[in-house]
Scaffold this motif. Structure first.
Motif, mmCIF file in Angstrom:
data_model
loop_
_atom_site.group_PDB
_atom_site.id
_atom_site.type_symbol
_atom_site.label_atom_id
_atom_site.label_comp_id
_atom_site.label_asym_id
_atom_site.label_seq_id
_atom_site.Cartn_x
_atom_site.Cartn_y
_atom_site.Cartn_z
ATOM 1 N N SER A 232 0.675 -1.227 -0.181
ATOM 2 C CA SER A 232 0.120 -0.032 0.099
ATOM 3 C C SER A 232 0.933 1.289 -0.062
ATOM 4 O O SER A 232 0.227 2.374 -0.496
ATOM 5 N N GLY A 233 1.931 0.958 0.667
ATOM 6 C CA GLY A 233 2.953 2.281 0.675
ATOM 7 C C GLY A 233 3.473 2.579 -0.795
ATOM 8 O O GLY A 233 3.294 3.520 -1.309
ATOM 9 N N TYR A 234 3.663 1.502 -1.591
ATOM 10 C CA TYR A 234 4.132 1.591 -2.941
ATOM 11 C C TYR A 234 3.145 2.090 -3.865
ATOM 12 O O TYR A 234 3.388 2.988 -4.724
ATOM 13 N N LEU A 235 1.890 1.768 -3.511
ATOM 14 C CA LEU A 235 0.613 2.267 -4.106
ATOM 15 C C LEU A 235 0.151 3.735 -3.813
ATOM 16 O O LEU A 235 -0.762 4.082 -4.321
ATOM 17 N N LYS A 236 0.966 3.976 -2.772
ATOM 18 C CA LYS A 236 0.479 5.641 -2.395
ATOM 19 C C LYS A 236 -0.851 5.629 -1.563
ATOM 20 O O LYS A 236 -1.412 6.467 -1.752
ATOM 21 N N MET A 237 -1.336 4.575 -0.927
ATOM 22 C CA MET A 237 -2.458 4.367 -0.376
ATOM 23 C C MET A 237 -1.905 4.646 1.023
ATOM 24 O O MET A 237 -1.917 3.768 1.868
ATOM 25 N N ILE A 238 -1.833 5.914 1.354
ATOM 26 C CA ILE A 238 -1.188 6.173 2.754
ATOM 27 C C ILE A 238 -1.885 5.804 3.867
ATOM 28 O O ILE A 238 -1.157 5.376 5.070
ATOM 29 N N PRO A 239 -3.140 6.098 4.229
ATOM 30 C CA PRO A 239 -3.932 5.490 5.322
ATOM 31 C C PRO A 239 -3.738 4.006 5.507
ATOM 32 O O PRO A 239 -3.488 3.799 6.739
ATOM 33 N N MET A 240 -3.804 3.375 4.562
ATOM 34 C CA MET A 240 -3.758 1.846 4.637
ATOM 35 C C MET A 240 -2.287 1.528 5.264
ATOM 36 O O MET A 240 -1.954 0.947 6.316
ATOM 37 N N ALA A 241 -1.212 2.160 4.587
ATOM 38 C CA ALA A 241 0.260 1.813 4.734
ATOM 39 C C ALA A 241 0.479 2.211 6.151
ATOM 40 O O ALA A 241 0.990 1.484 6.825
ATOM 41 N N LYS A 242 0.002 3.519 6.746
ATOM 42 C CA LYS A 242 0.142 3.781 8.235
ATOM 43 C C LYS A 242 -0.554 3.023 9.127
ATOM 44 O O LYS A 242 0.339 2.814 10.156
ATOM 45 N N LEU A 243 -1.541 2.427 8.810
ATOM 46 C CA LEU A 243 -2.484 1.833 9.767
ATOM 47 C C LEU A 243 -1.656 0.370 9.854
ATOM 48 O O LEU A 243 -1.365 0.084 10.737
ATOM 49 N N ALA A 244 -1.237 -0.071 8.737
ATOM 50 C CA ALA A 244 -0.539 -1.389 8.735
ATOM 51 C C ALA A 244 0.889 -1.318 9.457
ATOM 52 O O ALA A 244 1.147 -2.373 10.053
ATOM 53 N N ALA A 245 1.517 -0.289 9.354
ATOM 54 C CA ALA A 245 2.590 0.081 9.927
ATOM 55 C C ALA A 245 2.450 -0.087 11.511
ATOM 56 O O ALA A 245 3.258 -0.373 12.328
ATOM 57 N N PHE A 246 1.449 0.797 11.843
ATOM 58 C CA PHE A 246 0.963 0.814 13.350
ATOM 59 C C PHE A 246 0.868 -0.386 13.889
ATOM 60 O O PHE A 246 1.334 -0.703 15.046
ATOM 61 N N VAL A 247 0.112 -1.299 13.279
ATOM 62 C CA VAL A 247 -0.424 -2.815 13.760
ATOM 63 C C VAL A 247 0.726 -3.433 13.578
ATOM 64 O O VAL A 247 1.179 -4.337 14.624
ATOM 65 N N GLU A 248 1.954 -3.392 12.549
ATOM 66 C CA GLU A 248 3.118 -4.099 12.659
ATOM 67 C C GLU A 248 3.765 -3.945 13.824
ATOM 68 O O GLU A 248 4.599 -4.764 14.429
ATOM 69 N N ASP A 249 4.057 -2.632 14.259
ATOM 70 C CA ASP A 249 4.802 -2.448 15.574
ATOM 71 C C ASP A 249 3.902 -3.028 16.650
ATOM 72 O O ASP A 249 4.773 -3.584 17.590
ATOM 73 N N ALA A 250 2.922 -3.086 16.879
ATOM 74 C CA ALA A 250 2.129 -3.660 17.961
ATOM 75 C C ALA A 250 2.366 -5.191 17.596
ATOM 76 O O ALA A 250 2.735 -5.678 18.947
ATOM 77 N N LEU A 251 2.260 -5.767 16.831
ATOM 78 C CA LEU A 251 2.417 -7.106 16.542
ATOM 79 C C LEU A 251 3.925 -7.372 16.897
ATOM 80 O O LEU A 251 4.357 -8.630 17.676
ATOM 81 N N GLU A 252 5.007 -6.651 16.610
ATOM 82 C CA GLU A 252 6.150 -6.958 16.905
ATOM 83 C C GLU A 252 6.532 -6.851 18.444
ATOM 84 O O GLU A 252 7.182 -7.669 18.917
ATOM 85 N N GLU A 253 5.690 -6.101 19.074
ATOM 86 C CA GLU A 253 5.982 -5.878 20.654
ATOM 87 C C GLU A 253 5.440 -7.285 21.365
ATOM 88 O O GLU A 253 5.816 -7.815 22.184
ATOM 89 N N LEU A 254 4.142 -7.816 20.620
ATOM 90 C CA LEU A 254 3.424 -8.955 20.988
ATOM 91 C C LEU A 254 4.519 -10.209 20.997
ATOM 92 O O LEU A 254 4.493 -10.941 21.739
ATOM 93 N N ARG A 255 5.159 -10.215 19.597
ATOM 94 C CA ARG A 255 6.068 -11.247 19.311
ATOM 95 C C ARG A 255 7.219 -11.659 20.317
ATOM 96 O O ARG A 255 7.644 -12.392 20.602
ATOM 97 N N THR A 256 7.541 -10.317 21.183
ATOM 98 C CA THR A 256 8.728 -10.471 21.899
ATOM 99 C C THR A 256 8.195 -10.732 23.502
ATOM 100 O O THR A 256 9.231 -10.564 24.516
ATOM 101 N N THR A 257 7.130 -10.717 23.440
ATOM 102 C CA THR A 257 6.576 -10.969 25.112
ATOM 103 C C THR A 257 6.266 -12.385 24.935
ATOM 104 O O THR A 257 6.069 -13.123 24.116
ATOM 105 N N ASP A 258 6.288 -13.045 26.460
ATOM 106 C CA ASP A 258 6.091 -14.394 26.658
ATOM 107 C C ASP A 258 4.443 -14.706 26.773
ATOM 108 O O ASP A 258 3.947 -15.864 26.646
ATOM 109 N N ALA A 259 3.614 -13.496 27.153
ATOM 110 C CA ALA A 259 2.238 -13.717 26.975
ATOM 111 C C ALA A 259 1.363 -13.954 26.117
ATOM 112 O O ALA A 259 1.816 -13.298 24.974
ATOM 113 N N LEU A 260 0.402 -14.647 25.949
ATOM 114 C CA LEU A 260 -0.493 -14.602 24.891
ATOM 115 C C LEU A 260 -1.601 -13.283 24.672
ATOM 116 O O LEU A 260 -1.181 -12.753 25.757
#
Length: 138
Positions: free
Chosen positions: A66-94
């Motif tokens: 979506s970043g490549y296709l310049k759909m900025i809101p979609m790219a920004k929200l996906a990046a925001f969620v990706e960051d949250a998931l990255e944090e979840l990946r590094t915790t031991d809790a479900l």
């Protein structure tokens, strides 16, 4: 034709090669279809690791495409969620119920954008409630 008269699909087709846009739609549809099942699988200890990794990959791919296709809101929200998931990946809790509910609402937003793309509408505005990540652990 002025941009304000065109929907997102028309804008994409005018600015990018048809094959690239079509391939994005195909992959995006598959990712949206599988997103909810992966989110619900975060409740299952045996599926958690695979699901969190797959969700991370899905949001990373959406962010990039979506970043490549310049759909900025979609790219920004996906990046925001990706960051949250990255944090979840590094915790031991479900993931807790609040995170799962939030991710399901995120999934609904991306599904709304899929409808916007199909109907050649403008991309719907991001719901502000999605921009507050629940506590990752409880």
């Amino acid at each position: 034709m002025e941009n304000y008269l065109m929907g997102i699909r028309t804008i994409l087709d005018a600015n990018f090669d048809f094959e690239i846009v079509d391939e994005f739609f195909d992959h995006y549809s598959m990712m949206i279809e599988s997103m909810e099942v992966m989110i619900l699988d975060l409740n299952k200890p045996t599926e958690y690791s695979r699901s969190i990794e797959e969700l991370f990959r899905v949001f990373h791919n959406i962010k990039s495409a979506s970043g490549y296709l310049k759909m900025i809101p979609m790219a920004k929200l996906a990046a925001f969620v990706e960051d949250a998931l990255e944090e979840l990946r590094t915790t031991d809790a479900l993931a807790n119920d609040d995170i799962i509910t939030w991710l399901l609402e995120i999934s609904d937003m991306f599904a709304q954008w899929q409808d916007d793309l199909k109907l050649d509408n403008d991309l719907s505005h991001i719901k502000y409630s999605l921009l507050k990540i629940p506590e990752l652990t409880k």
